[in-house]
Design a protein around this motif. Structure first.
Motif, PDB file in Angstrom:
ATOM      1  N   GLU A 172      40.618   0.387  -0.797  1.00 19.84           N
ATOM      2  CA  GLU A 172      41.116   0.821   0.503  1.00 19.84           C
ATOM      3  C   GLU A 172      40.380   0.128   1.652  1.00 19.84           C
ATOM      4  OE1 GLU A 172      38.498   4.220  -1.172  1.00 19.84           O
ATOM      5  OE2 GLU A 172      39.922   2.700  -1.898  1.00 19.84           O
ATOM      6  N   ASP A 173      39.104  -0.237   1.435  1.00 14.47           N
ATOM      7  CA  ASP A 173      38.360  -0.963   2.460  1.00 14.47           C
ATOM      8  C   ASP A 173      38.863  -2.393   2.581  1.00 14.47           C
ATOM      9  OD1 ASP A 173      36.783   1.227   3.081  1.00 14.47           O
ATOM     10  OD2 ASP A 173      35.272   0.722   1.568  1.00 14.47           O
ATOM     11  N   VAL A 174      39.216  -3.000   1.457  1.00 11.99           N
ATOM     12  CA  VAL A 174      39.793  -4.350   1.485  1.00 11.99           C
ATOM     13  C   VAL A 174      41.130  -4.318   2.204  1.00 11.99           C
ATOM     14  CG1 VAL A 174      40.655  -6.257   0.083  1.00 11.99           C
ATOM     15  CG2 VAL A 174      38.611  -5.002  -0.645  1.00 11.99           C
ATOM     16  N   ALA A 175      41.939  -3.296   1.889  1.00  9.30           N
ATOM     17  CA  ALA A 175      43.267  -3.185   2.502  1.00  9.30           C
ATOM     18  C   ALA A 175      43.193  -2.946   3.999  1.00  9.30           C
ATOM     19  CB  ALA A 175      44.047  -2.047   1.830  1.00  9.30           C
ATOM     20  N   ALA A 176      42.073  -2.391   4.477  1.00 12.22           N
ATOM     21  CA  ALA A 176      41.915  -2.108   5.906  1.00 12.22           C
ATOM     22  C   ALA A 176      41.730  -3.374   6.739  1.00 12.22           C
ATOM     23  CB  ALA A 176      40.735  -1.167   6.121  1.00 12.22           C
ATOM     24  N   GLY A 177      41.478  -4.501   6.089  1.00  5.05           N
ATOM     25  CA  GLY A 177      41.401  -5.777   6.808  1.00  5.05           C
ATOM     26  C   GLY A 177      40.040  -6.136   7.346  1.00  5.05           C
ATOM     27  N   ILE A 178      38.999  -5.413   6.931  1.00  4.30           N
ATOM     28  CA  ILE A 178      37.639  -5.734   7.368  1.00  4.30           C
ATOM     29  C   ILE A 178      37.139  -6.959   6.605  1.00  4.30           C
ATOM     30  CG2 ILE A 178      35.274  -4.863   7.579  1.00  4.30           C
ATOM     31  CD1 ILE A 178      36.496  -2.035   7.522  1.00  4.30           C
ATOM     32  N   TRP A 179      36.429  -7.847   7.308  1.00  2.00           N
ATOM     33  CA  TRP A 179      35.934  -9.065   6.649  1.00  2.00           C
ATOM     34  C   TRP A 179      34.818  -8.722   5.666  1.00  2.00           C
ATOM     35  CZ3 TRP A 179      31.427 -11.766   5.876  1.00  2.00           C
ATOM     36  CH2 TRP A 179      31.545 -13.085   5.418  1.00  2.00           C
ATOM     37  N   GLY A 180      34.836  -9.378   4.528  1.00  2.00           N
ATOM     38  CA  GLY A 180      33.759  -9.255   3.553  1.00  2.00           C
ATOM     39  C   GLY A 180      33.478 -10.611   2.934  1.00  2.00           C
ATOM     40  N   GLY A 181      32.278 -10.804   2.443  1.00  2.80           N
ATOM     41  CA  GLY A 181      31.919 -12.078   1.813  1.00  2.80           C
ATOM     42  C   GLY A 181      30.430 -12.144   1.587  1.00  2.80           C
ATOM     43  N   HIS A 182      29.937 -13.348   1.408  1.00  2.00           N
ATOM     44  CA  HIS A 182      28.495 -13.496   1.236  1.00  2.00           C
ATOM     45  C   HIS A 182      28.017 -14.781   1.904  1.00  2.00           C
ATOM     46  CE1 HIS A 182      29.887 -15.974  -2.180  1.00  2.00           C
ATOM     47  NE2 HIS A 182      28.702 -16.555  -2.154  1.00  2.00           N
ATOM     48  N   VAL A 183      26.745 -14.774   2.269  1.00  4.71           N
ATOM     49  CA  VAL A 183      26.113 -15.908   2.947  1.00  4.71           C
ATOM     50  C   VAL A 183      25.057 -16.489   2.012  1.00  4.71           C
ATOM     51  CG1 VAL A 183      24.819 -16.685   4.961  1.00  4.71           C
ATOM     52  CG2 VAL A 183      26.457 -14.791   5.188  1.00  4.71           C
ATOM     53  N   PRO A 184      25.264 -17.698   1.497  1.00  4.45           N
ATOM     54  CA  PRO A 184      24.261 -18.284   0.597  1.00  4.45           C
ATOM     55  C   PRO A 184      22.928 -18.482   1.307  1.00  4.45           C
ATOM     56  CG  PRO A 184      26.348 -19.469   0.446  1.00  4.45           C
ATOM     57  CD  PRO A 184      26.457 -18.560   1.620  1.00  4.45           C
ATOM     58  N   VAL A 185      21.858 -18.287   0.580  1.00  3.26           N
ATOM     59  CA  VAL A 185      20.500 -18.503   1.079  1.00  3.26           C
ATOM     60  C   VAL A 185      19.843 -19.562   0.206  1.00  3.26           C
ATOM     61  CG1 VAL A 185      18.216 -17.484   1.418  1.00  3.26           C
ATOM     62  CG2 VAL A 185      20.276 -16.160   1.973  1.00  3.26           C
ATOM     63  N   ARG A 186      19.263 -20.577   0.846  1.00  8.98           N
ATOM     64  CA  ARG A 186      18.603 -21.648   0.106  1.00  8.98           C
ATOM     65  C   ARG A 186      17.224 -21.903   0.711  1.00  8.98           C
ATOM     66  NH1 ARG A 186      23.903 -23.767   0.815  1.00  8.98           N
ATOM     67  NH2 ARG A 186      25.082 -23.848  -1.125  1.00  8.98           N
ATOM     68  N   ARG A 187      16.279 -22.284  -0.135  1.00  6.87           N
ATOM     69  CA  ARG A 187      14.962 -22.700   0.338  1.00  6.87           C
ATOM     70  C   ARG A 187      15.041 -24.172   0.756  1.00  6.87           C
ATOM     71  NH1 ARG A 187      11.458 -23.165  -4.285  1.00  6.87           N
ATOM     72  NH2 ARG A 187      11.512 -20.917  -4.435  1.00  6.87           N
ATOM     73  N   VAL A 188      14.606 -24.461   1.972  1.00  5.72           N
ATOM     74  CA  VAL A 188      14.636 -25.824   2.489  1.00  5.72           C
ATOM     75  C   VAL A 188      13.227 -26.232   2.900  1.00  5.72           C
ATOM     76  CG1 VAL A 188      15.560 -27.350   4.253  1.00  5.72           C
ATOM     77  CG2 VAL A 188      17.010 -25.553   3.296  1.00  5.72           C
ATOM     78  N   LEU A 189      12.771 -27.369   2.425  1.00  6.44           N
ATOM     79  CA  LEU A 189      11.451 -27.891   2.787  1.00  6.44           C
ATOM     80  C   LEU A 189      11.578 -28.875   3.938  1.00  6.44           C
ATOM     81  CD1 LEU A 189       9.906 -28.513  -0.756  1.00  6.44           C
ATOM     82  CD2 LEU A 189       9.799 -26.459   0.656  1.00  6.44           C
ATOM     83  N   GLY A 190      10.663 -28.790   4.885  1.00  6.34           N
ATOM     84  CA  GLY A 190      10.657 -29.715   6.007  1.00  6.34           C
ATOM     85  C   GLY A 190       9.911 -30.996   5.671  1.00  6.34           C
ATOM     86  N   ASP A 191       9.894 -31.894   6.641  1.00  7.13           N
ATOM     87  CA  ASP A 191       9.166 -33.151   6.456  1.00  7.13           C
ATOM     88  C   ASP A 191       7.662 -32.874   6.362  1.00  7.13           C
ATOM     89  OD1 ASP A 191      11.497 -34.653   6.571  1.00  7.13           O
ATOM     90  OD2 ASP A 191      11.383 -34.858   8.755  1.00  7.13           O
TER      91      ASP A 191
END
Length: 224
Positions: free
Chosen positions: A179-198
């Protein structure tokens, strides 16, 4: 020994569908991680501390050896002969559900239970300390001078067997109610990655950035 959860206390019961029993997944997680948290019993109650670590899958302990180190003056490193709990978590994503209840995180996590062992053999101590350095920067230990007697005398090394362990993994999007999906609310996921600097040379550094440091940063760039 290829499977995990060899004992009752290391068997996952909550969210069993996320449990992984392939020991190779534990090994891969330990290879990726840079930090563990160590739980010990102290005179003042439970204590959980972050720690650098190293791993020798062919070490003398049952299932291989996970090594920890620190100052001989650190009270928690006097846990030799005592049960400890070592946990490691890699955060892989933020899960945005369509309700607060279904917000979550994507992760790989492991819990290792065992009795800590004081590493006193000179050769094993050297290998353990090299493994801890190489966990941060692979290949680095081979480029360094040997530790001095004073440094070794000030350093405690503990080993924890890798036999008794459990692993959980979550991936993908939210597990929302229809019912929450049918209500039209956005859902998903945000990938997280470790990034090394210079690499940033010290003010009195000599020469170019070492090959092992360049390789570490380059691997991080390629993984983006």
């Amino acid at each position: 020994m290829d499977t995990l959860e060899p004992t009752d206390r290391s068997t996952v019961r909550r969210n069993r569908k996320r449990a992984v029993t392939d020991r190779a997944v534990l090994h891969a997680l330990l290879a990726d991680a840079l930090l563990v948290h160590v739980g010990v019993a102290s005179p003042h109650g439970p204590l959980v501390l972050p720690s650098a670590f190293g791993v020798d899958l062919d070490g003398p302990d049952d299932g291989g050896s996970l090594y920890l180190h620190g100052s001989v003056a650190s009270p928690w490193l006097r846990a030799a002969g005592q049960p400890v709990c070592v946990t490691v978590t890699e955060l892989d994503g933020l899960v945005a559900g369509r309700s607060g209840f279904h917000h979550s995180m994507n992760y790989r996590s492991a819990v290792v239970l065992g009795t800590a062992r004081d590493v006193t053999d000179v050769g094993e101590r050297d290998r353990a300390l090299d493994a801890i350095v190489d966990q941060m920067i692979p290949g680095r230990s081979a480029t360094l001078r040997p530790s001095t007697r004073k440094e070794l005398a000030a350093t405690a090394v503990l080993a924890v067997p890798l036999r008794e362990a459990s692993v959980k993994v979550r991936s993908g999007g939210p597990n929302d109610e229809p019912e929450d999906v049918a209500a039209g609310i956005w859902g998903g996921h945000v990938p997280v990655r470790r990034v090394l600097g210079d690499p940033v040379p010290d003010s009195d550094a000599h020469g170019d950035v070492p090959a092992e440091v360049r390789a570490l940063v380059q691997a991080s760039v390629q993984a983006r």
